[in-house]
Motif scaffolding. Structure first.
Motif, mmCIF file in Angstrom:
data_model
loop_
_atom_site.group_PDB
_atom_site.id
_atom_site.type_symbol
_atom_site.label_atom_id
_atom_site.label_comp_id
_atom_site.label_asym_id
_atom_site.label_seq_id
_atom_site.Cartn_x
_atom_site.Cartn_y
_atom_site.Cartn_z
ATOM 1 N N SER A 173 1.013 -1.289 -0.030
ATOM 2 C CA SER A 173 0.007 -0.005 0.025
ATOM 3 C C SER A 173 1.010 1.241 -0.032
ATOM 4 O O SER A 173 1.676 1.238 0.837
ATOM 5 N N ALA B 57 -10.618 -8.406 9.180
ATOM 6 C CA ALA B 57 -9.221 -7.812 9.348
ATOM 7 C C ALA B 57 -8.285 -8.953 9.763
ATOM 8 O O ALA B 57 -7.144 -9.156 9.166
ATOM 9 N N GLY C 15 -7.727 -10.641 6.597
ATOM 10 C CA GLY C 15 -7.532 -9.997 5.453
ATOM 11 C C GLY C 15 -5.939 -9.401 5.320
ATOM 12 O O GLY C 15 -5.523 -9.192 4.264
ATOM 13 N N VAL C 16 -5.409 -8.758 6.361
ATOM 14 C CA VAL C 16 -4.266 -8.117 6.394
ATOM 15 C C VAL C 16 -3.147 -8.979 6.196
ATOM 16 O O VAL C 16 -2.929 -10.013 6.385
ATOM 17 N N GLN C 17 -2.498 -8.178 5.071
ATOM 18 C CA GLN C 17 -1.247 -8.982 4.649
ATOM 19 C C GLN C 17 0.086 -8.924 5.326
ATOM 20 O O GLN C 17 0.445 -8.058 6.127
ATOM 21 N N THR D 251 3.354 -7.054 9.406
ATOM 22 C CA THR D 251 2.293 -6.866 8.650
ATOM 23 C C THR D 251 2.982 -5.916 7.619
ATOM 24 O O THR D 251 3.939 -5.017 7.884
ATOM 25 N N TRP E 142 1.085 -4.129 4.771
ATOM 26 C CA TRP E 142 -0.314 -3.700 4.373
ATOM 27 C C TRP E 142 -0.509 -3.468 2.844
ATOM 28 O O TRP E 142 0.302 -2.727 2.239
ATOM 29 N N LYS E 143 -1.390 -4.474 2.306
ATOM 30 C CA LYS E 143 -1.443 -4.213 0.786
ATOM 31 C C LYS E 143 -2.514 -3.174 0.399
ATOM 32 O O LYS E 143 -3.219 -2.636 1.303
ATOM 33 N N ASP F 211 -5.777 -2.194 2.235
ATOM 34 C CA ASP F 211 -5.699 -2.625 3.737
ATOM 35 C C ASP F 211 -5.947 -1.517 4.808
ATOM 36 O O ASP F 211 -6.746 -1.524 5.663
ATOM 37 N N ARG G 215 -9.678 -0.346 4.720
ATOM 38 C CA ARG G 215 -10.417 -1.200 5.344
ATOM 39 C C ARG G 215 -10.177 -1.614 6.860
ATOM 40 O O ARG G 215 -11.370 -1.892 7.567
ATOM 41 N N TYR G 216 -9.110 -1.766 7.288
ATOM 42 C CA TYR G 216 -8.823 -2.500 8.563
ATOM 43 C C TYR G 216 -8.025 -1.764 9.463
ATOM 44 O O TYR G 216 -7.968 -2.391 10.660
ATOM 45 N N HIS H 220 0.634 -4.878 14.660
ATOM 46 C CA HIS H 220 -0.466 -4.603 13.760
ATOM 47 C C HIS H 220 -1.434 -3.747 14.303
ATOM 48 O O HIS H 220 -2.359 -3.171 13.490
#
Length: 289
Positions: free
Chosen positions: A24, A124, A127-129, A235, A237-238, A241, A244-245, A262
């Motif tokens: 991101s 979250a 989904g979090v990368q 983390t 974050w992509k 992310d 959203r999270y 995170h």
């Protein structure tokens, strides 16, 4: 220029342990903003003498014998109707008013929650990368890089993306270089055994410093994506992310308070993990006041 682009890609890959197109831009800009007022010498400036594991061991010792249980993974967390939490650890259950959930999110995915976590928080957690990377610590018979007037720090286009000396403040003839493999290279290393990672890293560093492989004497390696209670480096974050999270990970779910890098404004850093613990403790103190 192509060289500048290569250096920028290498820097992002080694910093976040993902390929640049999977990061991101908002997250990158956020962390850059957090650090812009700090000098280069003030970032990643300190180490714990004897190893970072001395910190949690010291905390455990201060809490007293029998309080901290190792090799005891949590399998379930219930929120009974009467309040508080009930945590299942193997065959045991612990009841408490609060639960500080400080595990990396890949490990949290293996925990059964009753009732289920709020939908946004559950998304979250899933989904979090997280980044993918490995470190290879290689001990050499002598510090050949110093003999050549070099620091041991390098960027390469080989399988080891970067290296630096881990023993720069320690005496002795022998020295240790850390090989760092991240992103797609880290994923390839993760599929190898520890011995395979060390052999591959030794060969890669020998390409950059011919003859060094003959001086290698011992080594150790870890690939975090293969560790069941890590599931990745930290983390990374992509795109999408953060919007959203980011906020949802900072909101408690009743008596469950999240902590860990995170949840910190210093995400991806040990600093963030430490700060998040303090934040969680303050929240609980205020709620109990």
């Amino acid at each position: 220029s192509p060289t500048a682009r290569w250096l920028a890609d290498a820097d992002i890959r080694n910093e976040y342990t993902v390929e640049p197109d999977r990061l991101s831009l908002l997250f990158h800009a956020y962390l850059y903003r957090r650090e812009e007022q700090q000098s280069e010498s003030g970032i990643e400036a300190f180490r714990i003498r004897g190893g970072s594991d001395r910190l949690p061991r010291a905390i455990a010792a201060e809490l007293g014998s029998g309080v901290v249980h190792t090799r005891a993974p949590v399998t379930a967390i219930d929120r009974p109707a009467g309040g508080g939490v009930r945590v299942t650890i193997g065959g045991d259950r612990v009841r408490a008013r609060w639960c500080v959930l400080a595990a990396p999110l890949p490990a949290v995915r293996a925990i059964a929650f009753t009732p289920a976590l709020p939908a946004g928080l559950a998304a979250a957690v899933q989904g979090v990368q997280y980044g993918v990377g490995a470190k290879e610590l290689i001990q050499y018979e002598r510090r050949f890089w110093r003999e050549a007037g070099r620091s041991g720090e390098l960027l390469t286009d080989g399988s080891v993306g970067a290296s630096w000396e881990a023993t720069d403040r320690q005496p002795g003839r022998r020295g240790i270089l850390i090989g760092y493999t991240a992103g797609d290279r880290g994923a390839a290393y993760t599929r190898l055994t520890e011995r395979g990672r060390l052999d591959a890293a030794t060969r890669s560093l020998d390409e950059a410093a011919p003859g060094s492989a003959a001086l290698a004497r011992a080594g150790a390696s870890v690939a975090w994506a293969a560790e069941p209670y890590n599931g990745g480096t930290y983390t990374a974050w992509k795109p999408g992310d953060m919007t959203r999270y980011w906020d949802v990970l900072r909101r408690p779910a009743g008596p469950i308070v999240l902590a860990g890098e995170h949840t910190s404004t210093y995400a991806s850093y040990m600093e963030g993990g430490a700060r998040s613990g303090r934040t969680a403790a303050r929240y609980i103190r205020r709620a109990d006041a």
